[in-house]
Design an enzyme around this catalytic site. Structure first.
Site, short mmCIF file in Angstrom:
data_model
loop_
_atom_site.label_atom_id
_atom_site.label_comp_id
_atom_site.label_asym_id
_atom_site.label_seq_id
_atom_site.Cartn_x
_atom_site.Cartn_y
_atom_site.Cartn_z
N VAL A 1 76.98 107.44 -7.94
CA VAL A 1 77.01 107.13 -6.51
C VAL A 1 78.30 106.37 -6.19
CG1 VAL A 1 75.85 105.91 -4.64
CG2 VAL A 1 74.50 107.03 -6.42
N SER B 1 76.22 98.43 5.18
CA SER B 1 75.57 99.59 5.77
C SER B 1 76.50 100.36 6.69
CB SER B 1 74.34 99.18 6.57
OG SER B 1 73.23 98.99 5.75
N ASP C 1 75.61 110.93 22.68
CA ASP C 1 76.79 111.03 21.83
C ASP C 1 76.51 111.75 20.52
OD1 ASP C 1 79.51 110.68 21.70
OD2 ASP C 1 79.46 108.52 21.43
N ASP D 1 67.81 106.93 6.12
CA ASP D 1 67.81 105.66 6.82
C ASP D 1 66.51 105.50 7.60
OD1 ASP D 1 68.96 103.29 8.37
OD2 ASP D 1 70.72 103.97 7.25
N ASN E 1 74.54 93.45 0.63
CA ASN E 1 74.98 92.32 1.44
C ASN E 1 74.59 90.97 0.83
OD1 ASN E 1 75.83 94.21 3.35
ND2 ASN E 1 73.88 94.17 4.43
N ASN F 1 84.75 113.65 23.23
CA ASN F 1 83.86 114.23 24.23
C ASN F 1 83.81 113.37 25.49
OD1 ASN F 1 82.43 112.05 23.26
ND2 ASN F 1 80.51 113.15 22.94
N HIS G 1 68.94 101.01 13.08
CA HIS G 1 69.88 101.05 11.97
C HIS G 1 70.37 102.48 11.69
CE1 HIS G 1 71.24 100.60 7.73
NE2 HIS G 1 71.50 99.35 8.06
#
Length: 473
Positions: free
Chosen positions: A305, A360, A174, A165, A290, A212, A198
């Site tokens: 895939v 995505s 985080d 990405d 998209n 957490n 992204h």
């Protein structure tokens, strides 16, 4: 409302009848850009952390000394005006008094007949995350039964996930402890930093620290991610970047690769890299695209895939999700919450984005579950992992495999061995169920909604911008 030429209107009946204009979702190099509705999370809305563990306010647990007689035990309870839930002849009893638990505890501890005493702490199923955005902003995860899947397994083990990405904010709180060294295909001397956002969001969906006490819950709970920067800080990248990223990820132990990117064009060199990765035992997951039309979107369109379409929280296909025979499975990809780069977070906000939309963000949900499946059945081949996810999917849309949902909606619980549940309501394809098949609207029109989830699209053509009033009865 003000509309542009060829404005699209969507009329749907999810739970209540609504009307909405189409929101265009665009992306460079086929990525799902952060949508216009994306917004940061205000820090002042963050819940305060609990000051200590929760306990029952009216009771304590008492363990009497083995030598304490029945009369001594009764006397001890009488002194604190306590009522046991079982006979005082038991060594351990829960005692309820007429004072707060903390005060009651002091009193029983002072009695010579008592060996040990404790507050009656409250526990909950350990698979329920305590991340403060999970309960209110990740309500889409129960629709693919990720919360139930965590009761079966909460570990991706050694099944490292590579995220190809725009890179990642490696210092995001985080993601602490969940990132392995990555790779920058644009400059191998630099780390895969994320100047776009992204990649950080995609990574968080998979591997944000779960339970957490902060932020969001990552699908794969404790997964390790190798961030691979194959898209620049504008979200652009070439097949050369993607190919180099795939090859690097394979060489460095990735067992699952997520690619929330794509575009037109069948590249045999890219396809070869994908086939080589699969031959090495790597599962590849990619966003279907998209475009809202049925043109193939690569690399998701390659048969090796797992191509993921996007739905609403409730399983309705989004208007932007690319469809066609190459789609394998669907997952939520609308109004998603995830991690955001700290550098792109305004003062007074926490580094999280709300309202992310695009395939995505459905792809990493599936990739995270694929990592859990791989860890539970480490001998599975990539084809077997893909087959498992598709075979356990909940049917949605037209019955059976269809070009909109593929095999159906992801069911994480069933994929990990949980019991089957009901399919989603039928929302069969009709003549105008997709934006590309919108019916031209020139005056009034009527339509029948047969089942929940049915969607009809209408198109209004105009030679120039003008105001349009739409009345829905």
């Amino acid at each position: 409302m003000s509309v542009r030429p060829a404005q699209l209107l969507r009329l749907g009946l999810p739970a209540a009848m609504v009307a909405a204009t189409l929101v265009a979702v665009t992306g460079s190099s086929g990525t799902a850009e952060v949508s216009a509705g994306t917004r940061p999370f205000p820090a002042n809305l963050r819940p305060e952390r609990a000051s200590g563990p929760a306990y029952d306010a009216k009771s304590v647990i008492v363990q009497f000394k083995p030598t304490a007689t029945t009369s001594a035990r009764k006397a001890a309870l009488s002194r604190v005006r306590g009522t046991p839930d079982v006979s005082v002849t038991s060594d351990v009893v829960t005692v309820t008094g007429d004072v707060p638990a903390a005060e009651l505890l002091k009193k029983v501890n002072a009695d010579p007949a008592v060996e040990l005493a404790s507050l009656n702490y409250l526990r909950r199923k350990s698979a329920t995350p305590n991340d403060w955005l999970y309960r209110n902003y990740q309500k889409y995860l129960p629709y693919v039964r990720v919360n139930q899947a965590w009761d079966l397994t909460r570990s991706a083990g050694s099944q490292t996930v590579a995220v190809l990405d725009t890179g990642v904010d490696a210092g995001h709180p985080d993601l602490a402890g969940h990132l392995l060294p990555g790779y920058n295909t644009f400059n191998t001397a630099l780390p895969p930093n994320d100047g776009d956002g992204h990649g950080t969001s995609v990574t968080g969906i998979i591997a944000a620290g779960t339970s957490n006490t902060i932020g969001i819950a990552g699908v794969a709970w404790n997964a390790k991610v190798r961030p691979v920067k194959v898209l620049d800080d504008n979200g652009n990248g070439s097949d050369a970047n993607v190919i180099n990223g795939i090859n690097w990820a394979v060489r460095n132990g990735a067992r699952v690769i997520n690619m929330s990117l794509g575009g037109d064009g069948d590249n045999p060199v890219l396809h070869t890299a994908i086939k080589n990765a699969v031959a090495k035992g790597v599962v590849l997951v990619a966003a279907s695209g998209n475009t809202g039309v049925s043109a193939p979107h690569y690399p998701a369109a390659y048969p090796e895939v797992l191509s993921v379409g996007a739905t609403s929280w409730y399983g309705a296909l989004t208007e932007f999700s690319t469809y066609g025979d190459t789609v394998d499975i669907a997952a939520p990809g609308f109004d998603i919450t995830s991690t955001a780069p700290r550098a792109k977070t305004p003062a007074g906000y926490d580094p999280y984005w709300l309202g992310l939309s695009g395939t995505s963000f459905s792809s990493p949900i599936v990739a995270g579950v694929a990592a859990l499946v791989r860890n539970k059945w480490p001998s599975f081949t990539p084809a077997q992992v893909m087959a498992r996810l598709k075979a356990t999917a909940r049917d949605a849309g037209p019955r059976g495999i269809d070009p909109y949902y593929g095999a159906g909606m992801l069911d994480a619980y069933a994929a990990l061995g949980g019991k089957w549940t009901t399919d989603f309501p039928v929302a069969g394809a009709d003549g105008n169920d997709q934006p590309s098949r919108a019916v031209a609207l020139t005056s009034s029109a009527s339509s029948t909604f047969g089942v929940e989830g049915d969607v009809d699209w209408y198109r209004v053509d105009s030679p120039a911008a003008r105001n349009l009033a739409v009345s829905l009865t």
